[in-house]
Write a protein that holds these residues in place. Structure first.
Motif, PDB file in Angstrom:
ATOM      1  N   TYR A 134      24.621  17.109  68.327  1.00  0.00           N
ATOM      2  CA  TYR A 134      24.790  18.174  67.512  1.00  0.00           C
ATOM      3  C   TYR A 134      23.996  19.480  67.930  1.00  0.00           C
ATOM      4  O   TYR A 134      23.031  19.686  68.424  1.00  0.00           O
ATOM      5  N   GLY A 135      24.605  20.642  67.736  1.00  0.00           N
ATOM      6  CA  GLY A 135      24.165  21.921  68.000  1.00  0.00           C
ATOM      7  C   GLY A 135      24.858  23.036  66.993  1.00  0.00           C
ATOM      8  O   GLY A 135      25.891  22.658  66.662  1.00  0.00           O
ATOM      9  N   GLU A 136      24.096  23.934  66.478  1.00  0.00           N
ATOM     10  CA  GLU A 136      24.437  24.785  65.515  1.00  0.00           C
ATOM     11  C   GLU A 136      25.758  25.448  66.233  1.00  0.00           C
ATOM     12  O   GLU A 136      26.866  25.840  65.332  1.00  0.00           O
ATOM     13  N   ASP A 137      25.741  25.840  67.455  1.00  0.00           N
ATOM     14  CA  ASP A 137      26.952  26.638  68.161  1.00  0.00           C
ATOM     15  C   ASP A 137      28.028  25.739  68.512  1.00  0.00           C
ATOM     16  O   ASP A 137      29.062  26.178  68.572  1.00  0.00           O
ATOM     17  N   SER A 138      27.715  24.239  68.943  1.00  0.00           N
ATOM     18  CA  SER A 138      28.668  23.568  69.624  1.00  0.00           C
ATOM     19  C   SER A 138      28.020  22.105  69.500  1.00  0.00           C
ATOM     20  O   SER A 138      26.962  21.832  69.510  1.00  0.00           O
ATOM     21  N   ILE A 139      29.198  21.288  69.406  1.00  0.00           N
ATOM     22  CA  ILE A 139      28.849  19.781  69.225  1.00  0.00           C
ATOM     23  C   ILE A 139      29.529  19.043  70.466  1.00  0.00           C
ATOM     24  O   ILE A 139      30.655  19.128  70.596  1.00  0.00           O
ATOM     25  N   TYR A 140      28.592  18.523  71.229  1.00  0.00           N
ATOM     26  CA  TYR A 140      29.018  17.754  72.329  1.00  0.00           C
ATOM     27  C   TYR A 140      29.330  16.414  72.051  1.00  0.00           C
ATOM     28  O   TYR A 140      28.471  15.730  71.255  1.00  0.00           O
ATOM     29  N   MET A 141      30.413  15.743  72.561  1.00  0.00           N
ATOM     30  CA  MET A 141      30.649  14.519  72.363  1.00  0.00           C
ATOM     31  C   MET A 141      31.103  13.636  73.338  1.00  0.00           C
ATOM     32  O   MET A 141      32.020  14.360  74.351  1.00  0.00           O
TER      33      MET A 141
END
Ligand code: THU
Length: 158
Positions: A134-141
């Motif tokens: 999780y990141g506020e600007d983008s979520i990596y998966m």
């Protein structure tokens, strides 16, 4: 001379694009980050595990005045899961980090040691573990820990 080029596919999402269960894991990771014991780094990390029976288990980082004695949120969650529910398979793990009053803008990615531990769990249970960062600007998966640990040391022991 030959060359090997390794390609890693990281999916980048916005929160609205996440599934219901992905959102729930992220919410849980964010929530437990608030209970982390991180007085030395002030970097509070939360992790939430999803099991194959749809139950969730969460943990956070725990630090110590003797610095190396502390442990990351991911390893605490995975070790607790494997210690207490050895029959359950982990299918996903979300992490979120809170620092200086806010969640990180960038996706928080697991440290090398946590990747190695997650990889062993994935191999042991023969079940890929989706990692949600999780990141506020983008979520990596990624769909498997292997995507975070190319040329890993594991199943094929020397
Ligand atoms: N930490 C985690 O809990 N997970 C990570 O993926 C990265 C780092 C913790 C370890 C330490 O308590 C603090 O964050 C700063 O490195």
């Amino acid at each position: 001379m030959n060359e090997i080029n390794l390609i890693t596919k990281i999916k980048v999402y916005r929160i609205e694009e996440c599934s219901k269960i992905e959102k729930k894991l992220i919410e849980e990771a964010k929530k437990v980050s608030q209970y982390a014991y991180a007085p030395y780094s002030t970097f509070q990390v939360g992790s939430a595990i999803l099991f194959d029976d749809s139950t969730i288990l969460s943990a956070n980082n725990q630090e110590n005045a003797a610095y190396p004695s502390g442990l990351c949120a991911e390893r605490i969650a995975v070790f607790f899961a494997n210690a207490n529910y050895p029959e359950k398979r982990i299918t996903a793990l979300a992490i979120a980090a809170f620092h200086e009053g806010k969640f990180t803008k960038n996706a928080i990615t697991p440290c090398g040691a946590c990747r190695q531990v997650l990889l062993e769990t994935e191999n042991r249970f023969k079940t890929p573990i989706q990692i949600i960062m999780y990141g506020e600007d983008s979520i990596y998966m990624v769909d498997s820990v292997k995507d975070l640990l190319p040329l890993n040391f594991g199943e094929k022991m020397p």
